[in-house]
Design a protein around this motif. Structure first.
Motif, PDB file in Angstrom:
ATOM      1  N   GLN A   1       0.838  -1.179   0.000  1.00 27.81           N
ATOM      2  CA  GLN A   1       0.000   0.000   0.000  1.00 27.81           C
ATOM      3  C   GLN A   1       0.887   1.248   0.000  1.00 27.81           C
ATOM      4  OE1 GLN A   1      -3.192   0.080  -0.307  1.00 27.81           O
ATOM      5  NE2 GLN A   1      -3.667   2.225   0.085  1.00 27.81           N
ATOM      6  N   VAL A   2       0.631   2.138  -0.918  1.00 23.09           N
ATOM      7  CA  VAL A   2       1.412   3.371  -1.002  1.00 23.09           C
ATOM      8  C   VAL A   2       0.928   4.357   0.054  1.00 23.09           C
ATOM      9  CG1 VAL A   2       1.956   5.352  -2.443  1.00 23.09           C
ATOM     10  CG2 VAL A   2       1.841   3.064  -3.458  1.00 23.09           C
ATOM     11  N   GLN A   3       1.860   4.981   0.707  1.00 21.69           N
ATOM     12  CA  GLN A   3       1.531   6.059   1.641  1.00 21.69           C
ATOM     13  C   GLN A   3       2.203   7.335   1.175  1.00 21.69           C
ATOM     14  OE1 GLN A   3       2.841   4.434   5.443  1.00 21.69           O
ATOM     15  NE2 GLN A   3       0.721   4.042   6.002  1.00 21.69           N
ATOM     16  N   LEU A   4       1.477   8.433   1.323  1.00 15.43           N
ATOM     17  CA  LEU A   4       2.042   9.749   1.042  1.00 15.43           C
ATOM     18  C   LEU A   4       2.324  10.416   2.382  1.00 15.43           C
ATOM     19  CD1 LEU A   4      -0.287  11.011  -1.834  1.00 15.43           C
ATOM     20  CD2 LEU A   4       1.892   9.800  -2.014  1.00 15.43           C
ATOM     21  N   VAL A   5       3.555  10.823   2.568  1.00 21.51           N
ATOM     22  CA  VAL A   5       3.963  11.410   3.841  1.00 21.51           C
ATOM     23  C   VAL A   5       4.257  12.882   3.630  1.00 21.51           C
ATOM     24  CG1 VAL A   5       5.620  11.312   5.720  1.00 21.51           C
ATOM     25  CG2 VAL A   5       4.923   9.204   4.561  1.00 21.51           C
ATOM     26  N   GLU A   6       3.508  13.725   4.345  1.00 21.93           N
ATOM     27  CA  GLU A   6       3.675  15.173   4.232  1.00 21.93           C
ATOM     28  C   GLU A   6       4.513  15.700   5.388  1.00 21.93           C
ATOM     29  OE1 GLU A   6      -0.916  15.202   2.749  1.00 21.93           O
ATOM     30  OE2 GLU A   6      -0.125  14.744   4.729  1.00 21.93           O
ATOM     31  N   SER A   7       5.182  16.801   5.136  1.00 17.90           N
ATOM     32  CA  SER A   7       5.943  17.465   6.179  1.00 17.90           C
ATOM     33  C   SER A   7       5.993  18.956   5.864  1.00 17.90           C
ATOM     34  CB  SER A   7       7.356  16.892   6.275  1.00 17.90           C
ATOM     35  OG  SER A   7       8.051  17.067   5.050  1.00 17.90           O
ATOM     36  N   GLY A   8       6.326  19.738   6.883  1.00 16.50           N
ATOM     37  CA  GLY A   8       6.553  21.158   6.666  1.00 16.50           C
ATOM     38  C   GLY A   8       5.467  22.082   7.171  1.00 16.50           C
ATOM     39  N   GLY A   9       4.372  21.550   7.665  1.00 20.19           N
ATOM     40  CA  GLY A   9       3.332  22.418   8.202  1.00 20.19           C
ATOM     41  C   GLY A   9       3.767  23.038   9.522  1.00 20.19           C
ATOM     42  N   SER A  21       6.228  19.514   1.906  1.00 15.13           N
ATOM     43  CA  SER A  21       6.801  18.468   1.072  1.00 15.13           C
ATOM     44  C   SER A  21       5.983  17.195   1.214  1.00 15.13           C
ATOM     45  CB  SER A  21       8.250  18.200   1.472  1.00 15.13           C
ATOM     46  OG  SER A  21       9.066  19.323   1.237  1.00 15.13           O
ATOM     47  N   CYS A  22       5.943  16.436   0.150  1.00 15.27           N
ATOM     48  CA  CYS A  22       5.195  15.181   0.154  1.00 15.27           C
ATOM     49  C   CYS A  22       6.024  14.133  -0.578  1.00 15.27           C
ATOM     50  CB  CYS A  22       3.853  15.375  -0.541  1.00 15.27           C
ATOM     51  SG  CYS A  22       2.893  13.864  -0.757  1.00 15.27           S
ATOM     52  N   ALA A  23       6.180  12.986   0.065  1.00 15.76           N
ATOM     53  CA  ALA A  23       6.945  11.901  -0.543  1.00 15.76           C
ATOM     54  C   ALA A  23       6.150  10.603  -0.454  1.00 15.76           C
ATOM     55  CB  ALA A  23       8.291  11.751   0.152  1.00 15.76           C
ATOM     56  N   ALA A  24       6.247   9.817  -1.496  1.00 15.99           N
ATOM     57  CA  ALA A  24       5.583   8.525  -1.494  1.00 15.99           C
ATOM     58  C   ALA A  24       6.463   7.480  -0.814  1.00 15.99           C
ATOM     59  CB  ALA A  24       5.278   8.089  -2.920  1.00 15.99           C
ATOM     60  N   SER A  25       5.823   6.556  -0.122  1.00 16.43           N
ATOM     61  CA  SER A  25       6.571   5.536   0.622  1.00 16.43           C
ATOM     62  C   SER A  25       7.277   4.556  -0.305  1.00 16.43           C
ATOM     63  CB  SER A  25       5.627   4.774   1.550  1.00 16.43           C
ATOM     64  OG  SER A  25       4.579   4.161   0.805  1.00 16.43           O
ATOM     65  N   ARG A  26       6.773   4.455  -1.526  1.00 21.81           N
ATOM     66  CA  ARG A  26       7.436   3.629  -2.528  1.00 21.81           C
ATOM     67  C   ARG A  26       7.087   4.183  -3.894  1.00 21.81           C
ATOM     68  NH1 ARG A  26       3.926   0.228  -5.045  1.00 21.81           N
ATOM     69  NH2 ARG A  26       1.997  -0.357  -4.005  1.00 21.81           N
ATOM     70  N   SER A  27       7.746   3.680  -4.886  1.00 17.93           N
ATOM     71  CA  SER A  27       7.523   4.168  -6.239  1.00 17.93           C
ATOM     72  C   SER A  27       6.061   3.945  -6.666  1.00 17.93           C
ATOM     73  CB  SER A  27       8.456   3.453  -7.215  1.00 17.93           C
ATOM     74  OG  SER A  27       8.238   3.909  -8.522  1.00 17.93           O
ATOM     75  N   ILE A  28       5.506   4.942  -7.314  1.00 16.27           N
ATOM     76  CA  ILE A  28       4.129   4.852  -7.817  1.00 16.27           C
ATOM     77  C   ILE A  28       4.190   4.788  -9.327  1.00 16.27           C
ATOM     78  CG2 ILE A  28       1.889   5.990  -7.954  1.00 16.27           C
ATOM     79  CD1 ILE A  28       2.533   7.393  -5.331  1.00 16.27           C
ATOM     80  N   PHE A  29       3.553   3.760  -9.872  1.00 14.73           N
ATOM     81  CA  PHE A  29       3.588   3.550 -11.308  1.00 14.73           C
ATOM     82  C   PHE A  29       2.632   4.498 -12.027  1.00 14.73           C
ATOM     83  CE2 PHE A  29       4.378   1.478 -15.184  1.00 14.73           C
ATOM     84  CZ  PHE A  29       3.179   1.268 -15.841  1.00 14.73           C
ATOM     85  N   ALA A  30       3.130   5.101 -13.106  1.00 18.21           N
ATOM     86  CA  ALA A  30       2.289   5.910 -13.991  1.00 18.21           C
ATOM     87  C   ALA A  30       1.610   7.082 -13.293  1.00 18.21           C
ATOM     88  CB  ALA A  30       1.256   5.024 -14.688  1.00 18.21           C
ATOM     89  N   ILE A  31       2.376   7.849 -12.537  1.00 15.48           N
ATOM     90  CA  ILE A  31       1.805   9.053 -11.919  1.00 15.48           C
ATOM     91  C   ILE A  31       1.414  10.034 -13.006  1.00 15.48           C
ATOM     92  CG2 ILE A  31       2.296  11.081 -10.532  1.00 15.48           C
ATOM     93  CD1 ILE A  31       4.018   9.397  -8.752  1.00 15.48           C
ATOM     94  N   ASN A  32       0.250  10.615 -12.866  1.00 17.74           N
ATOM     95  CA  ASN A  32      -0.200  11.627 -13.801  1.00 17.74           C
ATOM     96  C   ASN A  32      -0.177  12.994 -13.119  1.00 17.74           C
ATOM     97  OD1 ASN A  32      -1.258  12.990 -15.938  1.00 17.74           O
ATOM     98  ND2 ASN A  32      -3.319  12.169 -15.728  1.00 17.74           N
ATOM     99  N   LEU A  33      -1.114  13.208 -12.245  1.00 15.19           N
ATOM    100  CA  LEU A  33      -1.220  14.501 -11.576  1.00 15.19           C
ATOM    101  C   LEU A  33      -0.769  14.412 -10.119  1.00 15.19           C
ATOM    102  CD1 LEU A  33      -4.779  15.471 -12.845  1.00 15.19           C
ATOM    103  CD2 LEU A  33      -2.615  16.400 -13.656  1.00 15.19           C
ATOM    104  N   THR A  77       8.136  13.044  -5.554  1.00 12.96           N
ATOM    105  CA  THR A  77       7.869  14.029  -4.514  1.00 12.96           C
ATOM    106  C   THR A  77       7.208  15.260  -5.125  1.00 12.96           C
ATOM    107  OG1 THR A  77      10.046  15.051  -4.748  1.00 12.96           O
ATOM    108  CG2 THR A  77       9.827  13.280  -3.126  1.00 12.96           C
ATOM    109  N   VAL A  78       6.436  15.936  -4.299  1.00 15.12           N
ATOM    110  CA  VAL A  78       5.815  17.182  -4.722  1.00 15.12           C
ATOM    111  C   VAL A  78       5.887  18.158  -3.555  1.00 15.12           C
ATOM    112  CG1 VAL A  78       3.501  16.373  -4.096  1.00 15.12           C
ATOM    113  CG2 VAL A  78       3.750  18.269  -5.697  1.00 15.12           C
ATOM    114  N   ASP A  79       6.286  19.385  -3.847  1.00 17.05           N
ATOM    115  CA  ASP A  79       6.449  20.413  -2.833  1.00 17.05           C
ATOM    116  C   ASP A  79       5.512  21.583  -3.105  1.00 17.05           C
ATOM    117  OD1 ASP A  79      10.077  20.154  -2.432  1.00 17.05           O
ATOM    118  OD2 ASP A  79       8.431  18.854  -1.809  1.00 17.05           O
ATOM    119  N   LEU A  80       5.212  22.313  -2.058  1.00 19.16           N
ATOM    120  CA  LEU A  80       4.409  23.529  -2.180  1.00 19.16           C
ATOM    121  C   LEU A  80       5.099  24.632  -1.389  1.00 19.16           C
ATOM    122  CD1 LEU A  80       1.729  24.692  -3.350  1.00 19.16           C
ATOM    123  CD2 LEU A  80       0.741  24.272  -1.089  1.00 19.16           C
TER     124      LEU A  80
END
Length: 116
Positions: A1-9, A21-33, A77-80
């Motif tokens: 199961q993939v988990q998204l872990v956020e930090s920075g609040g 910042s947000c990082a996935a716990s493992r590689s996610i196949f075919a990320i779109n958005l 990863t995706v950052d804001l």
């Protein structure tokens, strides 16, 4: 199961900056958005910013010119970056990933509080 872990609040004064910042716990196949949503007390969850795999971005009108979304496709990863924060930006911020296979993942949320 993939988990998204956020930090920075956290807590910041009006006019200040935070970087989520947000990082996935493992590689996610075919990320779109990839994107960030937020939900303030008593309000519906709303899209803050989104970014495609090609780097195209879109922002809610309320944050245009103040927030910047970025992603690292290799690291999933995706950052804001949030600048010139306002009290009305106070909310729980959620990371979101949508794949080309119509799978969707959410982070657990991170609290952002902007004091006036």
């Amino acid at each position: 199961q993939v988990q998204l872990v956020e930090s920075g609040g956290g807590l910041v004064q009006a006019g200040g900056s935070l970087r989520l910042s947000c990082a996935a716990s493992r590689s996610i196949f075919a990320i779109n958005l990839m994107g960030w949503y937020r939900q303030a007390p008593g309000k519906q969850r709303e899209l803050v910013a989104g970014i495609t795999s090609g780097g195209s971005t879109n922002y809610a009108d309320a944050v245009k010119g103040r927030f910047t979304i970025s992603r690292d496709n290799a690291k999933n990863t995706v950052d804001l970056q949030m600048n010139s924060l306002k009290p009305e930006d106070t909310a729980v911020y959620y990371c979101n990933v949508k794949t080309k296979l119509i799978l969707e993942y959410w982070g657990q949320g991170t609290q952002v509080t902007v004091s006036s």
